[in-house]
Design a protein around this motif. Sequence first.
Motif, short mmCIF file in Angstrom:
data_model
loop_
_atom_site.label_atom_id
_atom_site.label_comp_id
_atom_site.label_asym_id
_atom_site.label_seq_id
_atom_site.Cartn_x
_atom_site.Cartn_y
_atom_site.Cartn_z
N GLU A 60 -4.72 17.09 -9.45
CA GLU A 60 -3.83 16.26 -10.27
C GLU A 60 -4.06 14.77 -10.06
N PHE A 61 -4.88 14.41 -9.06
CA PHE A 61 -5.18 13.00 -8.82
C PHE A 61 -6.64 12.66 -9.14
N SER A 62 -7.30 13.53 -9.88
CA SER A 62 -8.73 13.33 -10.16
C SER A 62 -9.00 12.15 -11.08
N ALA A 63 -8.01 11.70 -11.84
CA ALA A 63 -8.21 10.56 -12.75
C ALA A 63 -7.86 9.24 -12.07
N TRP A 64 -8.13 9.16 -10.78
CA TRP A 64 -7.72 8.00 -9.99
C TRP A 64 -8.37 6.69 -10.45
N GLN A 65 -9.53 6.77 -11.12
CA GLN A 65 -10.18 5.53 -11.57
C GLN A 65 -9.30 4.74 -12.53
N ARG A 66 -8.41 5.42 -13.24
CA ARG A 66 -7.54 4.73 -14.19
C ARG A 66 -6.64 3.69 -13.51
N LEU A 67 -6.31 3.93 -12.24
CA LEU A 67 -5.44 2.98 -11.54
C LEU A 67 -6.11 1.61 -11.40
N LYS A 68 -7.38 1.63 -11.06
CA LYS A 68 -8.10 0.38 -10.90
C LYS A 68 -8.17 -0.37 -12.23
N ASP A 69 -8.43 0.35 -13.31
CA ASP A 69 -8.51 -0.27 -14.63
C ASP A 69 -7.13 -0.74 -15.11
N GLY A 70 -6.10 0.03 -14.76
CA GLY A 70 -4.78 -0.28 -15.28
C GLY A 70 -4.03 -1.37 -14.54
N HIS A 79 0.85 -1.19 0.00
CA HIS A 79 0.00 0.00 0.00
C HIS A 79 0.89 1.24 0.00
N TRP A 80 0.62 2.16 -0.92
CA TRP A 80 1.50 3.29 -1.18
C TRP A 80 0.84 4.61 -0.85
N GLU A 81 1.66 5.64 -0.71
CA GLU A 81 1.19 7.03 -0.63
C GLU A 81 1.85 7.82 -1.74
N CYS A 82 1.14 8.82 -2.26
CA CYS A 82 1.63 9.55 -3.43
C CYS A 82 1.42 11.05 -3.26
N ASP A 83 2.35 11.82 -3.81
CA ASP A 83 2.23 13.28 -3.82
C ASP A 83 3.09 13.82 -4.95
N LEU A 84 2.98 15.13 -5.20
CA LEU A 84 3.81 15.79 -6.20
C LEU A 84 4.80 16.72 -5.52
#
Length: 336
Positions: free
Chosen positions: A246-256, A179-184
């Motif tokens: 910048e993290f609004s497209a988070w759904q792509r992670l589940k698909d990817g 489990h990860w954490e992410c930021d810019l």
Amino acid sequence: MGRCYLQLSFEERIKIAKWREAKMPIPEIADRLSRAPSTIYRDLKRNHFDGGGLPELAGYYALNAQTMSEKRRALHRKMVQHPQLKAAVEHGLKAGWSPEQIAGRMRLEQHGVRVSHETIYRYTYSKEGRAEQFYRHLPEHRRRRRPRGYRRYQRSHISDAQNLSNRPDRVAERVEFGHWECDLVMFRKEHGKINVTSLVERVSRYTVVLRNEDRRSKPIMEALIQGLSALPADARQSITFDRGSEFSAWQRLKDGIGADSWFCDPRAPWQKGTVENTNNRLRKFLPRSTEPTALTNRYLRSICQRLNATPRKCLGYRTPAEVFEAKLVDIQNRLT
């Protein structure tokens, strides 16, 4: 609770010398300085000048007493007494390790002569350390120690997100790996839109750093997918973000890659404290004044290698790389 004992200052020793020359009783000197009489007796005895073969010159002199006291104290400071130890500490600081990490690693490796992190700080801000500008080797290059403060954050709101309060306890308590954490990490506006993604695994504190050409969410998510796809599924189960756009497209992670996404409360990025702490460490190598167009993947990998080879107190002074690799081996063993 008793008052903490403080060494006599040079100014106090000047007064002692003047009053002793005037034949003032020691109890009265102690009373004027708000000191115990035993403190004055002890200083007069330990820092008495014997005259160097000339009895008429013997006596208590403030400058001589101060010098004798400082030399005696220096002999009991390990980093003055052991040059090899000082060199080892300096090497660790130059490698980006904090005093606490250096001291903890020395305990783990059972060094014959070792120091506490407090000793490193005391030497750094001592007369000798200041003369050498030793503070420049500390991670944040501070001229003096400061109390813990607060930080202010400004983040935009993001909707349709899974709140952190719904994250399973096994993730919140760092029981489960992957489990990860992410930021810019951002730079000055005049340098353009290029930024860096910092990604940290919560159990091992293993760090991955990626370059982004701008703050658009979809390319950032695609870069995360590409960066994590080589790992086993159990090593990339979820990522926690704050509510930046910048993290609004988070759904792509589940698909990817099948990874879940969790989001901090609004204006509460401190809830992903692991990556926030890592960003502070990254600033040693990536200050805001960095020209991001010059950042190469090779340089970013070298930063990751240094961070992942740094022992951490929370890991029992093992390195993130050591813990991360051990967890990957466990996953491979379960799959075979």
